[in-house]
Design a protein around this motif. Structure first.
Motif, PDB file in Angstrom:
ATOM      1  N   VAL A 383       0.826  -1.209   0.000  1.00 14.93           N
ATOM      2  CA  VAL A 383       0.000   0.000   0.000  1.00 14.93           C
ATOM      3  C   VAL A 383       0.865   1.265   0.000  1.00 14.93           C
ATOM      4  O   VAL A 383       0.481   2.306  -0.554  1.00 14.93           O
ATOM      5  CB  VAL A 383      -0.940   0.003   1.224  1.00 14.93           C
ATOM      6  N   LYS A 384       2.048   1.187   0.563  1.00 18.89           N
ATOM      7  CA  LYS A 384       2.903   2.360   0.710  1.00 18.89           C
ATOM      8  C   LYS A 384       3.271   2.984  -0.640  1.00 18.89           C
ATOM      9  O   LYS A 384       3.449   2.280  -1.630  1.00 18.89           O
ATOM     10  CB  LYS A 384       4.189   1.998   1.464  1.00 18.89           C
ATOM     11  N   PHE A 385       3.429   4.298  -0.629  1.00 14.98           N
ATOM     12  CA  PHE A 385       3.836   5.029  -1.838  1.00 14.98           C
ATOM     13  C   PHE A 385       5.356   4.979  -2.010  1.00 14.98           C
ATOM     14  O   PHE A 385       5.856   4.843  -3.134  1.00 14.98           O
ATOM     15  CB  PHE A 385       3.369   6.487  -1.744  1.00 14.98           C
ATOM     16  N   PRO A 403       1.909   0.411  -8.413  1.00 14.22           N
ATOM     17  CA  PRO A 403       1.657  -0.769  -9.241  1.00 14.22           C
ATOM     18  C   PRO A 403       0.819  -0.492 -10.485  1.00 14.22           C
ATOM     19  O   PRO A 403       0.961  -1.185 -11.490  1.00 14.22           O
ATOM     20  CB  PRO A 403       0.942  -1.729  -8.283  1.00 14.22           C
ATOM     21  N   SER A 404      -0.066   0.515 -10.438  1.00 17.22           N
ATOM     22  CA  SER A 404      -0.873   0.835 -11.624  1.00 17.22           C
ATOM     23  C   SER A 404       0.009   1.300 -12.786  1.00 17.22           C
ATOM     24  O   SER A 404      -0.390   1.195 -13.949  1.00 17.22           O
ATOM     25  CB  SER A 404      -1.907   1.917 -11.283  1.00 17.22           C
ATOM     26  N   PHE A 448      -2.959   6.899  -4.874  1.00 19.43           N
ATOM     27  CA  PHE A 448      -2.500   6.401  -6.177  1.00 19.43           C
ATOM     28  C   PHE A 448      -3.062   5.023  -6.515  1.00 19.43           C
ATOM     29  O   PHE A 448      -2.620   4.394  -7.480  1.00 19.43           O
ATOM     30  CB  PHE A 448      -0.966   6.361  -6.212  1.00 19.43           C
ATOM     31  N   GLY A 449      -4.013   4.526  -5.738  1.00 17.24           N
ATOM     32  CA  GLY A 449      -4.689   3.261  -6.058  1.00 17.24           C
ATOM     33  C   GLY A 449      -4.013   2.019  -5.523  1.00 17.24           C
ATOM     34  O   GLY A 449      -4.401   0.900  -5.857  1.00 17.24           O
ATOM     35  N   ASN A 450      -3.008   2.192  -4.663  1.00 21.13           N
ATOM     36  CA  ASN A 450      -2.262   1.028  -4.168  1.00 21.13           C
ATOM     37  C   ASN A 450      -3.109   0.114  -3.286  1.00 21.13           C
ATOM     38  O   ASN A 450      -2.935  -1.103  -3.298  1.00 21.13           O
ATOM     39  CB  ASN A 450      -1.033   1.483  -3.380  1.00 21.13           C
ATOM     40  N   LEU A 451      -4.022   0.688  -2.505  1.00 19.57           N
ATOM     41  CA  LEU A 451      -4.849  -0.119  -1.606  1.00 19.57           C
ATOM     42  C   LEU A 451      -5.720  -1.083  -2.407  1.00 19.57           C
ATOM     43  O   LEU A 451      -5.761  -2.283  -2.127  1.00 19.57           O
ATOM     44  CB  LEU A 451      -5.717   0.789  -0.736  1.00 19.57           C
ATOM     45  N   LYS A 452      -6.405  -0.557  -3.391  1.00 22.67           N
ATOM     46  CA  LYS A 452      -7.285  -1.394  -4.217  1.00 22.67           C
ATOM     47  C   LYS A 452      -6.484  -2.464  -4.962  1.00 22.67           C
ATOM     48  O   LYS A 452      -6.870  -3.630  -5.014  1.00 22.67           O
ATOM     49  CB  LYS A 452      -8.046  -0.514  -5.212  1.00 22.67           C
ATOM     50  N   TYR A 453      -5.332  -2.047  -5.510  1.00 19.55           N
ATOM     51  CA  TYR A 453      -4.501  -2.984  -6.277  1.00 19.55           C
ATOM     52  C   TYR A 453      -3.995  -4.111  -5.372  1.00 19.55           C
ATOM     53  O   TYR A 453      -4.033  -5.294  -5.741  1.00 19.55           O
ATOM     54  CB  TYR A 453      -3.318  -2.245  -6.897  1.00 19.55           C
ATOM     55  N   SER A 454      -3.539  -3.741  -4.174  1.00 16.59           N
ATOM     56  CA  SER A 454      -2.987  -4.730  -3.251  1.00 16.59           C
ATOM     57  C   SER A 454      -4.053  -5.721  -2.796  1.00 16.59           C
ATOM     58  O   SER A 454      -3.806  -6.929  -2.740  1.00 16.59           O
ATOM     59  CB  SER A 454      -2.388  -4.022  -2.036  1.00 16.59           C
TER      60      SER A 454
END
Length: 557
Positions: A383-385, A403-404, A448-454
């Motif tokens: 999740v981290k940037f 990751p996106s 930046f969408g990391n939570l959803k991606y993870s």
């Protein structure tokens, strides 16, 4: 560092034999207990009486130690032999309470036996659990406590035994350290049984010295072991100890291995209570022999195999092996169903390699139940940037984590090098400013969408593992994410994960063990002060929750 060397003795022991051992500055240890067969004990008492009356007076500077028996009938016979004698050190075996120490002191006084020190020895789970109470009352005759790891392994029903090459052994030493060091007490470390493995032994002694300092003592079994001990402070040619010890992840053992220990012991014992393998010079203790025989008997029961897939939780370094959740679970299931319950642990750090590890293990081993742990660590760092990690050369680096945009180094580099050694000093708590930066890093990553991606990536892995289990007739259980309180934003992220997995797995009809439904007022007793590492109470809770799921399945088999 002081050597307490156990020596061979009999009716032919000479002055030269005693001098050979004494010249290495060792305290010479005579044994009335484990190394002597029960039928031979009285004979060896007479041998010792001859030595102390006829040989030791000629060698007045020789320091001696005696390990007496714990069973009261044998203890009385031991002390009758020692009446009106002076012994430098007396080892008291299998101590579990301060009352037992007082009992021995009273018997010593009644037999007019004088001594410089007594060494109570911790050799059971009860003894280790009670150590804090035992040392509360200061005793000028106690400078150190002994540790007997063979009896300890037997007391917790561990097989094969954990010896000094395992991290599990050093967890016990760490616990002893935490209780003894504040009271300026030290230890007499358990003997190292690989008599010709001098490289490991040398590194182990340096490690012990680095922990306890000059006051530490080591049980030695050969003159060579004692000579190496005497060089610890004078040379630096040794392998760093953390490179030599490891966790045991596969906790099952084949019936063939147990039978090998039994046959080797019986073949090489030579009328003694212990056995030494001539080829490898490894001592097999009578305790491990008994454990092997018990294991062979147990293997006649029906056997189930559980594989736990997770991170450091099942091998947590600040929890004793026997107090880990999977050992609590094993004992509870074996007691309830009279079955053999074998456990294997697969560790994973990255999403991409996890399933492959499970598939490879299944090619050579049986899996009846598989518990997949949804871990906070890989989820939170994804999740981290900004991601802190080690590069291929072991240097600390920082990289963006988006990751996106296909920038996802959490799957390429480890966040930190895995530390195998046991830390004997408390961790320093992070500052409030540092925790605020951690929160900011999470929130920026979420933007930046990391939570959803993870979450999607982690759930995809979980679904693939469940599918693999279904195809291979393995009963899957998903262990949910526990709470993380290292920063104020982490509980929110963990709750998001829990809700996501709960809904998704319900649709797949998969057993999901929820860990975030603990009452808020009890949170602190389930985690250490840093909010990351679980307490013994938490391990107990997990064992109960997993048992409630597994018992439903076991009742149907």
């Amino acid at each position: 560092m002081q050597a307490y060397q156990f020596i061979n003795y009999n009716n032919e022991t000479t002055i030269e034999h005693i001098k050979k051992y004494a010249e290495n500055n060792a305290i010479l240890c005579f044994d009335f207990e484990d190394s002597i067969k029960h039928s031979e004990k009285q004979k060896y008492r007479e041998y010792f009486k001859h030595i102390i009356n006829n040989i030791l007076p000629i060698l007045p500077s020789t320091r001696i130690c005696l390990r007496i028996n714990n069973e009261i009938d044998e203890t009385v016979k031991d002390l009758k032999t020692l009446s009106n004698c002076f012994i430098d050190s007396i080892i008291l075996p299998k101590i579990e309470s301060v009352e037992e120490i007082r009992k021995f002191e009273k018997l010593l006084a009644e037999n007019n036996i004088s001594y410089n020190e007594i060494i109570p020895t911790i050799e059971s789970k009860t003894g280790l659990s009670n150590l804090e109470l035992i040392v509360k009352t200061p005793n000028p005759k106690i400078k150190r406590y002994g540790f007997g790891h063979c009896d300890y392994n037997l007391s917790i029903n561990s097989f094969p035994f954990f010896h000094q090459n395992s991290i599990e052994y050093w967890k016990w030493i760490k616990h002893l350290y935490s209780v003894l060091k504040p009271r300026e007490l030290s230890i007499l470390n358990s003997p190292y049984l690989e008599l010709d493995n001098y490289s490991f032994y040398k590194s182990m002694l340096h490690y012990l010295y680095s922990i306890f300092g000059d006051d530490v003592a080591q049980t030695t079994l050969t003159i060579k072991q004692t000579k190496i001990l005497n060089q610890v402070n004078k040379e630096n040619d040794y392998i760093p100890f953390e490179k030599l010890i490891k966790h045991r992840l596969d906790l099952k053992v084949s019936i063939k291995d147990a039978e090998q220990i039994i046959s080797s012991f019986e073949k090489n014992r030579n009328q003694k209570a212990f056995s030494i393998l001539e080829k490898d010079k490894v001592l097999i203790s009578p305790q491990e022999y008994i454990a092997a025989k018990n294991y062979v008997t147990q293997k006649r029961r029906k056997t189930f195999y559980l594989t736990f897939v997770g991170g450091c939780f099942p091998v947590q370094n600040d929890i004793l092996f026997e107090d880990l959740f999977h050992q609590r679970l094993k004992r509870k299931i074996e007691c309830a169903y009279n079955i053999e319950f074998n456990i294997n642990i697969i560790r994973y750090e990255r999403f991409n390699s996890c399933l492959k590890k499970i598939i490879n293990y299944k090619k050579t081993a049986q899996i009846d139940f598989l518990i997949f742990h949804v871990r906070p660590e890989p989820f939170l760092r994804a999740v981290k940037f900004l991601y802190k990690h080690l590069d291929k050369k072991g240097k600390i680096r920082y990289s963006l984590n988006i990751p996106s945009l296909k920038i996802w180094n959490t799957e390429k580099f480890n966040i930190l090098k895995f530390e195998k050694s046991i830390v004997f000093k408390p961790d320093n708590n992070q500052t409030k400013f540092h925790k605020a930066l951690v929160n900011f890093n999470y929130k920026l990553g979420e933007i930046f969408g990391n939570l959803k991606y993870s979450l999607n990536k982690y759930f995809e892995l979980t679904s693939d593992i469940v599918e693999f289990c279904n195809k291979n007739e393995i009963f899957p259980i998903v262990l949910g994410m526990g709470n993380r309180n290292n920063s104020s934003y982490e509980p929110f992220l963990c709750k998001k994960s829990d809700e996501f997995f709960k809904v998704g797995l319900r649709e797949q009809n998969v057993s999901y063990v929820e860990l975030l439904n603990i009452k808020s007022e009890n949170i602190n007793e389930y985690f250490r002060d840093n909010g990351i590492y679980a307490s013994e109470k938490y391990h107990e809770l997990i064992a109960e929750k997993l048992f409630s799921v597994l018992e439903k399945k076991l009742k149907l088999t």
